[in-house]
Design a protein around this motif. Sequence first.
Motif, PDB file in Angstrom:
ATOM      1  N   PRO A 135      23.691  20.232  50.761  1.00  0.00           N
ATOM      2  CA  PRO A 135      23.107  21.556  51.043  1.00  0.00           C
ATOM      3  C   PRO A 135      21.706  21.465  51.621  1.00  0.00           C
ATOM      4  O   PRO A 135      20.963  20.515  51.357  1.00  0.00           O
ATOM      5  CB  PRO A 135      23.100  22.220  49.663  1.00  0.00           C
ATOM      6  CG  PRO A 135      23.024  21.086  48.700  1.00  0.00           C
ATOM      7  CD  PRO A 135      23.844  19.985  49.320  1.00  0.00           C
ATOM      8  N   GLN A 136      21.379  22.467  52.414  1.00  0.00           N
ATOM      9  CA  GLN A 136      20.007  22.563  52.896  1.00  0.00           C
ATOM     10  C   GLN A 136      19.064  22.806  51.709  1.00  0.00           C
ATOM     11  O   GLN A 136      19.469  23.335  50.681  1.00  0.00           O
ATOM     12  CB  GLN A 136      19.890  23.705  53.900  1.00  0.00           C
ATOM     13  CG  GLN A 136      20.669  23.470  55.196  1.00  0.00           C
ATOM     14  CD  GLN A 136      20.558  24.641  56.151  1.00  0.00           C
ATOM     15  OE1 GLN A 136      20.657  25.784  55.748  1.00  0.00           O
ATOM     16  NE2 GLN A 136      20.335  24.327  57.432  1.00  0.00           N
ATOM     17  N   HIS A 137      17.853  22.432  51.874  1.00  0.00           N
ATOM     18  CA  HIS A 137      16.825  22.613  50.842  1.00  0.00           C
ATOM     19  C   HIS A 137      17.116  21.803  49.581  1.00  0.00           C
ATOM     20  O   HIS A 137      16.670  22.157  48.497  1.00  0.00           O
ATOM     21  CB  HIS A 137      16.668  24.093  50.469  1.00  0.00           C
ATOM     22  CG  HIS A 137      16.530  25.002  51.642  1.00  0.00           C
ATOM     23  ND1 HIS A 137      15.492  24.899  52.537  1.00  0.00           N
ATOM     24  CD2 HIS A 137      17.319  26.026  52.081  1.00  0.00           C
ATOM     25  CE1 HIS A 137      15.637  25.822  53.472  1.00  0.00           C
ATOM     26  NE2 HIS A 137      16.728  26.509  53.227  1.00  0.00           N
ATOM     27  N   TYR A 138      17.888  20.701  49.747  1.00  0.00           N
ATOM     28  CA  TYR A 138      18.162  19.851  48.582  1.00  0.00           C
ATOM     29  C   TYR A 138      16.868  19.321  47.982  1.00  0.00           C
ATOM     30  O   TYR A 138      16.734  19.258  46.760  1.00  0.00           O
ATOM     31  CB  TYR A 138      19.069  18.684  48.971  1.00  0.00           C
ATOM     32  CG  TYR A 138      19.380  17.753  47.815  1.00  0.00           C
ATOM     33  CD1 TYR A 138      20.530  17.920  47.052  1.00  0.00           C
ATOM     34  CD2 TYR A 138      18.514  16.709  47.475  1.00  0.00           C
ATOM     35  CE1 TYR A 138      20.805  17.080  45.976  1.00  0.00           C
ATOM     36  CE2 TYR A 138      18.784  15.869  46.403  1.00  0.00           C
ATOM     37  CZ  TYR A 138      19.932  16.061  45.662  1.00  0.00           C
ATOM     38  OH  TYR A 138      20.192  15.228  44.593  1.00  0.00           O
ATOM     39  N   ALA A 139      15.923  18.945  48.821  1.00  0.00           N
ATOM     40  CA  ALA A 139      14.694  18.295  48.350  1.00  0.00           C
ATOM     41  C   ALA A 139      13.474  19.179  48.573  1.00  0.00           C
ATOM     42  O   ALA A 139      12.394  18.687  48.910  1.00  0.00           O
ATOM     43  CB  ALA A 139      14.520  16.953  49.047  1.00  0.00           C
ATOM     44  N   ARG A 140      13.619  20.474  48.334  1.00  0.00           N
ATOM     45  CA  ARG A 140      12.500  21.372  48.635  1.00  0.00           C
ATOM     46  C   ARG A 140      11.386  21.313  47.602  1.00  0.00           C
ATOM     47  O   ARG A 140      10.268  21.757  47.875  1.00  0.00           O
ATOM     48  CB  ARG A 140      13.007  22.815  48.753  1.00  0.00           C
ATOM     49  CG  ARG A 140      13.524  23.422  47.462  1.00  0.00           C
ATOM     50  CD  ARG A 140      14.008  24.847  47.676  1.00  0.00           C
ATOM     51  NE  ARG A 140      14.525  25.449  46.463  1.00  0.00           N
ATOM     52  CZ  ARG A 140      13.773  26.057  45.547  1.00  0.00           C
ATOM     53  NH1 ARG A 140      12.467  26.130  45.724  1.00  0.00           N
ATOM     54  NH2 ARG A 140      14.322  26.578  44.467  1.00  0.00           N
ATOM     55  N   LEU A 141      11.644  20.774  46.419  1.00  0.00           N
ATOM     56  CA  LEU A 141      10.621  20.712  45.370  1.00  0.00           C
ATOM     57  C   LEU A 141       9.920  19.363  45.368  1.00  0.00           C
ATOM     58  O   LEU A 141      10.504  18.340  45.741  1.00  0.00           O
ATOM     59  CB  LEU A 141      11.247  20.969  43.992  1.00  0.00           C
ATOM     60  CG  LEU A 141      11.922  22.327  43.773  1.00  0.00           C
ATOM     61  CD1 LEU A 141      12.426  22.435  42.343  1.00  0.00           C
ATOM     62  CD2 LEU A 141      10.966  23.471  44.088  1.00  0.00           C
ATOM     63  N   SER A 142       8.687  19.371  44.958  1.00  0.00           N
ATOM     64  CA  SER A 142       7.906  18.143  44.844  1.00  0.00           C
ATOM     65  C   SER A 142       7.193  18.139  43.493  1.00  0.00           C
ATOM     66  O   SER A 142       6.638  19.172  43.080  1.00  0.00           O
ATOM     67  CB  SER A 142       6.872  18.067  45.982  1.00  0.00           C
ATOM     68  OG  SER A 142       6.147  16.862  45.904  1.00  0.00           O
ATOM     69  N   PRO A 143       7.222  17.004  42.758  1.00  0.00           N
ATOM     70  CA  PRO A 143       7.846  15.731  43.103  1.00  0.00           C
ATOM     71  C   PRO A 143       9.374  15.828  43.177  1.00  0.00           C
ATOM     72  O   PRO A 143       9.966  16.757  42.643  1.00  0.00           O
ATOM     73  CB  PRO A 143       7.402  14.790  41.985  1.00  0.00           C
ATOM     74  CG  PRO A 143       7.116  15.697  40.831  1.00  0.00           C
ATOM     75  CD  PRO A 143       6.567  16.967  41.426  1.00  0.00           C
ATOM     76  N   PHE A 144       9.986  14.837  43.834  1.00  0.00           N
ATOM     77  CA  PHE A 144      11.404  14.904  44.178  1.00  0.00           C
ATOM     78  C   PHE A 144      12.293  15.096  42.960  1.00  0.00           C
ATOM     79  O   PHE A 144      13.283  15.832  43.011  1.00  0.00           O
ATOM     80  CB  PHE A 144      11.801  13.632  44.938  1.00  0.00           C
ATOM     81  CG  PHE A 144      13.261  13.586  45.286  1.00  0.00           C
ATOM     82  CD1 PHE A 144      13.760  14.320  46.341  1.00  0.00           C
ATOM     83  CD2 PHE A 144      14.138  12.818  44.527  1.00  0.00           C
ATOM     84  CE1 PHE A 144      15.118  14.286  46.663  1.00  0.00           C
ATOM     85  CE2 PHE A 144      15.485  12.776  44.832  1.00  0.00           C
ATOM     86  CZ  PHE A 144      15.978  13.505  45.912  1.00  0.00           C
ATOM     87  N   TRP A 145      11.967  14.436  41.841  1.00  0.00           N
ATOM     88  CA  TRP A 145      12.859  14.477  40.676  1.00  0.00           C
ATOM     89  C   TRP A 145      13.011  15.877  40.104  1.00  0.00           C
ATOM     90  O   TRP A 145      13.995  16.165  39.402  1.00  0.00           O
ATOM     91  CB  TRP A 145      12.367  13.507  39.591  1.00  0.00           C
ATOM     92  CG  TRP A 145      10.983  13.796  39.069  1.00  0.00           C
ATOM     93  CD1 TRP A 145       9.820  13.274  39.523  1.00  0.00           C
ATOM     94  CD2 TRP A 145      10.638  14.680  38.000  1.00  0.00           C
ATOM     95  NE1 TRP A 145       8.751  13.761  38.815  1.00  0.00           N
ATOM     96  CE2 TRP A 145       9.228  14.635  37.869  1.00  0.00           C
ATOM     97  CE3 TRP A 145      11.360  15.502  37.158  1.00  0.00           C
ATOM     98  CZ2 TRP A 145       8.545  15.387  36.916  1.00  0.00           C
ATOM     99  CZ3 TRP A 145      10.684  16.254  36.200  1.00  0.00           C
ATOM    100  CH2 TRP A 145       9.298  16.191  36.084  1.00  0.00           C
ATOM    101  N   LEU A 146      12.089  16.786  40.386  1.00  0.00           N
ATOM    102  CA  LEU A 146      12.220  18.164  39.904  1.00  0.00           C
ATOM    103  C   LEU A 146      13.452  18.853  40.472  1.00  0.00           C
ATOM    104  O   LEU A 146      13.997  19.773  39.856  1.00  0.00           O
ATOM    105  CB  LEU A 146      10.970  18.970  40.258  1.00  0.00           C
ATOM    106  CG  LEU A 146       9.742  18.811  39.373  1.00  0.00           C
ATOM    107  CD1 LEU A 146       8.589  19.642  39.917  1.00  0.00           C
ATOM    108  CD2 LEU A 146      10.059  19.196  37.933  1.00  0.00           C
ATOM    109  N   ASN A 147      13.899  18.408  41.645  1.00  0.00           N
ATOM    110  CA  ASN A 147      15.081  19.016  42.258  1.00  0.00           C
ATOM    111  C   ASN A 147      16.321  18.857  41.379  1.00  0.00           C
ATOM    112  O   ASN A 147      17.210  19.701  41.398  1.00  0.00           O
ATOM    113  CB  ASN A 147      15.346  18.390  43.637  1.00  0.00           C
ATOM    114  CG  ASN A 147      14.293  18.768  44.648  1.00  0.00           C
ATOM    115  OD1 ASN A 147      14.293  19.875  45.177  1.00  0.00           O
ATOM    116  ND2 ASN A 147      13.373  17.851  44.907  1.00  0.00           N
ATOM    117  N   TRP A 148      16.384  17.768  40.603  1.00  0.00           N
ATOM    118  CA  TRP A 148      17.555  17.515  39.764  1.00  0.00           C
ATOM    119  C   TRP A 148      17.664  18.494  38.599  1.00  0.00           C
ATOM    120  O   TRP A 148      18.740  18.650  38.019  1.00  0.00           O
ATOM    121  CB  TRP A 148      17.503  16.092  39.213  1.00  0.00           C
ATOM    122  CG  TRP A 148      17.442  15.043  40.276  1.00  0.00           C
ATOM    123  CD1 TRP A 148      17.843  15.149  41.581  1.00  0.00           C
ATOM    124  CD2 TRP A 148      16.947  13.708  40.124  1.00  0.00           C
ATOM    125  NE1 TRP A 148      17.630  13.977  42.251  1.00  0.00           N
ATOM    126  CE2 TRP A 148      17.081  13.062  41.388  1.00  0.00           C
ATOM    127  CE3 TRP A 148      16.408  13.001  39.062  1.00  0.00           C
ATOM    128  CZ2 TRP A 148      16.687  11.740  41.599  1.00  0.00           C
ATOM    129  CZ3 TRP A 148      16.022  11.682  39.277  1.00  0.00           C
ATOM    130  CH2 TRP A 148      16.155  11.067  40.524  1.00  0.00           C
TER     131      TRP A 148
END
Length: 366
Positions: free
Chosen positions: A256-269
């Motif tokens: 999906p688009q915006h998979y990695a929209r949060l920073s730091p990256f691990w917050l996306n999980w």
Amino acid sequence: MSDRITFRPAVGRDDASSATLRDRRRISTWLFVICFMLIGMIALGGYTRLTGSGLSIMDWQPITGIVPPLSHAEWERQFALYKTIPQYKILHDGFGLAGFQKIFWAEWTHRFWGRMTGLVLLLPLVWFAVTGALTKGLAARLLLFFVLGALQGAVGWFMVASGFDADSTAVEPVRLVLHLCCAFALYIAILWTALSVRAPRPAFIPATAPVVRTKRLLWCAVVLICVTIIAGGFTAGTHAGFVYNTFPLMDGHLVPQHYARLSPFWLNWFENVPAIQFDHRLLATLTALVIGACVLCGLRTPQLGKGPQDALMLLGWAVLVQYALGVTTLLLVVPAWAGTVHQTWAAVLLTVAIVALHRMRGVGRV
């Protein structure tokens, strides 16, 4: 997990063997009943979450809470408490006492079932300990399970209390996942103990390369099932299943688009809905593939024997059912019945995997 469980016969020496066998059967049957009740708790927990019932009881009364409202005045008091939290004001504003009673009974049943499970564990435990059917070690282990079960009730309230915060209509996803993980951890511990009581001596399986490979794949499958359940908890807690209701693509994209929209990256999980749902899909697919490889490897390894091979075959069918349930739940936009069955079958799938692993614990043992 240790399976060194012994039994103290409650009769004379001449009858020690038959008494031990009889004790094992009675104790293991009792523990299997508790496992069944725990699966019921997992199912009820899923239903209360999907119907928004979990916040309907504002009091935490571990003892007296077993008694539901018995008068109209008490019902009105409970309803008045519920009206003070954001969930009512945002989602249920205007629904009457009858609507409140519907969600109240779902949550009350969940808590009542938990209390009954505790009693079903404690009372026979006291009886078996007093009659000398248990060793001190096994009695201590089972008592620990009771304590952990009681603490699980406290974890449940810790989860529910997070839904009373301002502008909140549901519990915090992290607390939901904590509650779910504790439930499954306790379930695995009791199930393994029950299996070890029923069959304390593992059958020897020669540690050939195909056997070892199959067992390693099975361990990977068990770990993946557990991680996928955790990912499913975050999917439920963030309501990620109510978007991207297509399969296999998500809004026309594999990733999906915006998979990695949060920073730091691990917050996306844990906080990014597209990433959370994609991760759950990916883990479920990986789990199914690993189980498929494990089943194929195991069925082509006659040294395993009939017991482990039968369990692996059942595991293969169970994961197919679970995968189909997951896709169905997604495409139907998470109706309560489908979500509940999907969560419940996750426990069934894990059960079959644990049974298969238990049957293979004799690999390399003489």
